[in-house]
Write a protein that holds these residues in place. Sequence first.
Motif, short mmCIF file in Angstrom:
data_model
loop_
_atom_site.label_atom_id
_atom_site.label_comp_id
_atom_site.label_asym_id
_atom_site.label_seq_id
_atom_site.Cartn_x
_atom_site.Cartn_y
_atom_site.Cartn_z
N ILE A 40 0.84 -1.20 0.00
CA ILE A 40 0.00 0.00 0.00
C ILE A 40 0.87 1.25 0.00
N THR A 41 1.92 1.25 0.83
CA THR A 41 2.82 2.39 0.90
C THR A 41 3.50 2.64 -0.44
N PHE A 42 3.92 1.56 -1.10
CA PHE A 42 4.59 1.69 -2.39
C PHE A 42 3.64 2.24 -3.46
N ILE A 43 2.41 1.74 -3.48
CA ILE A 43 1.42 2.21 -4.45
C ILE A 43 1.12 3.69 -4.24
N LEU A 44 1.00 4.09 -2.97
CA LEU A 44 0.75 5.50 -2.66
C LEU A 44 1.92 6.38 -3.08
N PHE A 45 3.13 5.85 -2.91
CA PHE A 45 4.31 6.60 -3.37
C PHE A 45 4.28 6.78 -4.89
N LEU A 46 3.94 5.71 -5.61
CA LEU A 46 3.87 5.81 -7.07
C LEU A 46 2.84 6.85 -7.50
N LEU A 47 1.70 6.89 -6.82
CA LEU A 47 0.68 7.89 -7.12
C LEU A 47 1.21 9.30 -6.86
N TRP A 48 1.88 9.48 -5.73
CA TRP A 48 2.46 10.79 -5.40
C TRP A 48 3.50 11.18 -6.45
N PHE A 49 4.35 10.23 -6.82
CA PHE A 49 5.40 10.51 -7.80
C PHE A 49 4.79 10.90 -9.15
N TRP A 50 3.72 10.21 -9.56
CA TRP A 50 3.06 10.53 -10.83
C TRP A 50 2.49 11.94 -10.80
N VAL A 51 1.87 12.33 -9.69
CA VAL A 51 1.32 13.69 -9.58
C VAL A 51 2.43 14.73 -9.73
N VAL A 52 3.56 14.49 -9.06
CA VAL A 52 4.69 15.42 -9.16
C VAL A 52 5.19 15.51 -10.60
N ILE A 53 5.36 14.35 -11.24
CA ILE A 53 5.87 14.32 -12.62
C ILE A 53 4.88 14.97 -13.58
N PHE A 54 3.59 14.77 -13.34
CA PHE A 54 2.57 15.33 -14.23
C PHE A 54 2.69 16.85 -14.31
N PHE A 55 2.98 17.49 -13.19
CA PHE A 55 3.02 18.95 -13.15
C PHE A 55 4.44 19.50 -13.34
N ARG A 56 5.32 18.68 -13.91
CA ARG A 56 6.68 19.15 -14.15
C ARG A 56 6.70 20.24 -15.23
N LEU A 57 7.68 21.10 -15.11
CA LEU A 57 7.87 22.18 -16.08
C LEU A 57 9.34 22.17 -16.49
N PRO A 58 9.70 21.36 -17.48
CA PRO A 58 11.12 21.21 -17.84
C PRO A 58 11.67 22.47 -18.49
N LEU A 59 12.95 22.71 -18.27
CA LEU A 59 13.63 23.82 -18.92
C LEU A 59 13.98 23.40 -20.34
N ARG A 60 13.70 24.28 -21.31
CA ARG A 60 13.91 23.93 -22.71
C ARG A 60 14.52 25.10 -23.47
N ASN A 61 15.24 24.77 -24.52
CA ASN A 61 15.70 25.76 -25.48
C ASN A 61 14.61 25.91 -26.54
N MET A 62 13.82 26.97 -26.41
CA MET A 62 12.68 27.16 -27.29
C MET A 62 13.12 27.53 -28.70
N VAL A 63 12.30 27.13 -29.67
CA VAL A 63 12.53 27.48 -31.07
C VAL A 63 11.63 28.66 -31.41
N HIS A 64 12.17 29.65 -32.11
CA HIS A 64 11.40 30.83 -32.47
C HIS A 64 11.51 31.11 -33.97
N GLY A 65 10.61 31.94 -34.48
CA GLY A 65 10.67 32.34 -35.88
C GLY A 65 9.34 32.86 -36.36
N GLU A 66 9.35 34.03 -37.01
CA GLU A 66 8.10 34.63 -37.49
C GLU A 66 7.40 33.75 -38.52
N ASP A 67 8.20 32.98 -39.26
CA ASP A 67 7.61 32.14 -40.31
C ASP A 67 7.26 30.75 -39.79
N LYS A 68 7.54 30.50 -38.50
CA LYS A 68 7.32 29.17 -37.93
C LYS A 68 6.08 29.15 -37.04
#
Length: 220
Positions: A40-68
């Motif tokens: 039960i503890t392990f399943i609850l941890f997996l649920l907690w971990f999924w919630v955290v991962i779901f709301f992740r905001l990764p840092l990215r090198n964005m692509v830009h361009g007026e024609d894109k």
Amino acid sequence: MKIHREGYWYIVIATILWIGLAWTAIYLIPDSVSWIADAITFILFLLWFWVVIFFRLPLRNMVHGEDKIICPADGKVVVIEETYEPEYFKDKRLQVSVFMSPINVHVNRNPVSGVVKYMKYHAGKYLVAWHPKSSTENERTTIVIGNDNGDILMRQIAGALARRICYYVGEGDVVKQNEEFGFIKFGSRVDLFLPLGTVVDVKIGDVVKGGVTVIAHNKR
């Protein structure tokens, strides 16, 4: 990696549930079957971990361009077709749809810079996101951004699990390419409606990233 602000409250709730229910299981389940408490503890941890991962905001090198036209969301391309758009354009457009699974990043970003010419929220059903009627019957928002290259319509569509669409723009706002315009919680889809003749740079089945993948180029 950061955590998106939409996830703070959900992570707090998940943490309380994990700690509270795990503690209850450990102290109430007899030692002779302690493996049940561990499971039960392990399943609850997996649920907690999924919630955290779901709301992740990764840092990215964005692509830009007026024609894109940059992809507004992470996921998989599931639709590329000419179709009638009945809400704003009321004519035929080129639709490109990205399905966002529960494990994708769920931030939605502006595909182009411009002015928000139209914005409307629609309450609705929660059909699975790939259902043909989901784009007209599900909870959704419609946002149109206009610039010198024309108008692009974006539609956030809630899925069977998604019960809350968040949006951060309104009519008249000046927006920049790749800035956040919204967030959809727990599975969803984003549709783009582009002018006919737009050069599409992806194909059905492609895995795409918001702010990075070039969906299309403006017609010249």
